[in-house]
Write an enzyme that holds these catalytic residues in place. Structure first.
Site, short mmCIF file in Angstrom:
data_model
loop_
_atom_site.label_atom_id
_atom_site.label_comp_id
_atom_site.label_asym_id
_atom_site.label_seq_id
_atom_site.Cartn_x
_atom_site.Cartn_y
_atom_site.Cartn_z
N GLY A 41 0.41 -1.13 -0.33
CA GLY A 41 0.12 0.42 0.06
C GLY A 41 1.12 1.21 -0.09
N GLY A 46 -2.13 0.14 -4.94
CA GLY A 46 -2.17 -0.32 -3.86
C GLY A 46 -1.99 1.23 -2.86
CG LEU A 93 4.25 -9.89 1.02
CD1 LEU A 93 3.26 -9.29 -0.28
CD2 LEU A 93 2.78 -10.82 1.45
CG ASN A 119 -2.37 -3.69 -3.53
OD1 ASN A 119 -2.97 -3.34 -5.11
ND2 ASN A 119 -1.17 -3.50 -3.80
CB THR A 140 6.62 -11.77 -4.61
OG1 THR A 140 7.74 -12.04 -4.49
CG2 THR A 140 6.13 -10.74 -3.91
CB SER A 174 -3.44 -9.95 -13.71
OG SER A 174 -3.03 -9.61 -15.01
CE1 TYR A 196 10.52 -17.66 -13.31
CE2 TYR A 196 11.77 -16.57 -15.08
CZ TYR A 196 11.02 -16.55 -14.06
OH TYR A 196 10.50 -15.03 -13.31
#
Length: 322
Positions: A41, A46, A93, A119, A140, A174, A196
């Protein structure tokens, strides 16, 4: 809600559309009785979400990795409204220890918890592992929020039970959830560098956000908990999320300017799903431009959602024991 509505901003059945702002979709809503946690945020949508929720009277707790930016965000909100209630707590996170410490620090505030907005996120980053050995975007965007939510569930359930006020969990996903690896989630290769793709890894994590919200919703309904869980696509907004692909995004924006939103518009769907009374009891849904939309078939796969839940729990357990 199709491409025409996105371009024109024409409202959908909710009365809002792509041109609606966070202030518009929350106009007249009194949130003074609510406590909200929002991750990430301190900047971008955010910060706008935190600002508008505080403007509506909610007590907002911003979880952020960069405490300097978080305190600046708090001051910005207070400069606009000196009566705003905003606290900031450190939250990384990518770190289980940091997530647990955040929850301990929040619990020490002895506050209720009505709304959790997951968020924070990263996007299109090169292959990299978190300090605990998990692919960074998955760690994350999904795993950290999965653990955070689980650690806060008892607080949310107790708040909903004692106050009679419906709790809400909002996961930011998303439209990119449609562009992921074959099968959706690379369960057996989640941390492997081989194969990846920064774009598909992002899509994988955003698919996980929807599956997480859907499985949460199923469990809440099964338990009879007075909490809903939904996911949202905020839209295309040029924020720091694009730091790993800024040049490409600016190039694309030049040719698709009519599809992009500003930050107040980008925060609208989150604020709508978090606060609007019309969504009382609505759970397990996916929202775009403040209207319910149907996500990809993989995102609606209940078996995949349960498998991801179990996989995430086992992954966290294995990390904790390491």
């Amino acid at each position: 809600m199709g491409i025409f509505s996105l371009i024109t901003g024409r409202p959908g059945s909710s009365g809002f559309g792509s041109a609606s702002t966070a202030e518009q979709v929350t106009y007249g809503i009194d949130a003074t009785h609510l406590t909200v946690i929002i991750t990430g945020g301190a900047a971008g949508i955010g910060l706008e979400t935190a600002r508008v929720l505080a403007l509506r009277g909610a007590h907002v707790i911003i979880g952020a990795r960069n405490m300097e930016a978080a305190n600046e965000a708090k001051q910005l909100i207070l400069n606009e409204d000196k009566t705003a209630r905003v606290d900031v707590l450190k939250l990384d996170l990518c770190s289980i220890a940091s997530i647990r410490e955040f929850v301990q620090n929040f619990n020490a505030l002895d506050l209720p918890l009505n709304i959790l907005i997951n968020n924070a996120g990263i996007m299109f980053c090169p292959y990299h592992l978190s300090q605990e050995g998990i692919e960074m975007q998955f760690a994350t965007n999904h795993l950290g929020h999965f653990l955070l939510t689980n650690l806060l569930l008892d607080k949310m359930k107790n708040t909903a039970k004692t106050t009679g006020i419906e709790g809400r969990v909002v996961n930011l996903s998303s439209i990119a959830h449609q562009y992921t690896y074959k099968g959706g989630i690379r369960f057996e290769k989640i941390n492997e560098k081989s194969g990846y793709s920064d774009k598909m890894a992002y899509g994988q994590s955003k698919l996980a956000n929807i599956l997480h919200a859907n499985e949460l919703s199923r469990r809440f309904q099964e338990e009879g908990a007075n909490i809903t869980a939904n996911s949202v696509h905020p839209g295309l907004i040029m924020t720091n999320l694009f730091k790993y692909s800024a040049f490409l995004m600016k190039f694309l924006k030049f040719f698709s300017f009519f599809l992009w939103k500003n930050v107040p518009q980008g925060a609208a769907t989150t604020c709508y799903v978090a606060l609007h009374p019309n969504l009382k009891g609505v759970s397990g849904k996916y929202f775009v431009d403040c209207n319910e939309m149907t996500p990809s078939p993989l995102a609606r796969d209940e078996v995949l959602a349960r498998k991801l839940w179990e996989f995430s729990n086992k992954l966290i357990t294995s990390i904790s024991k390491a």
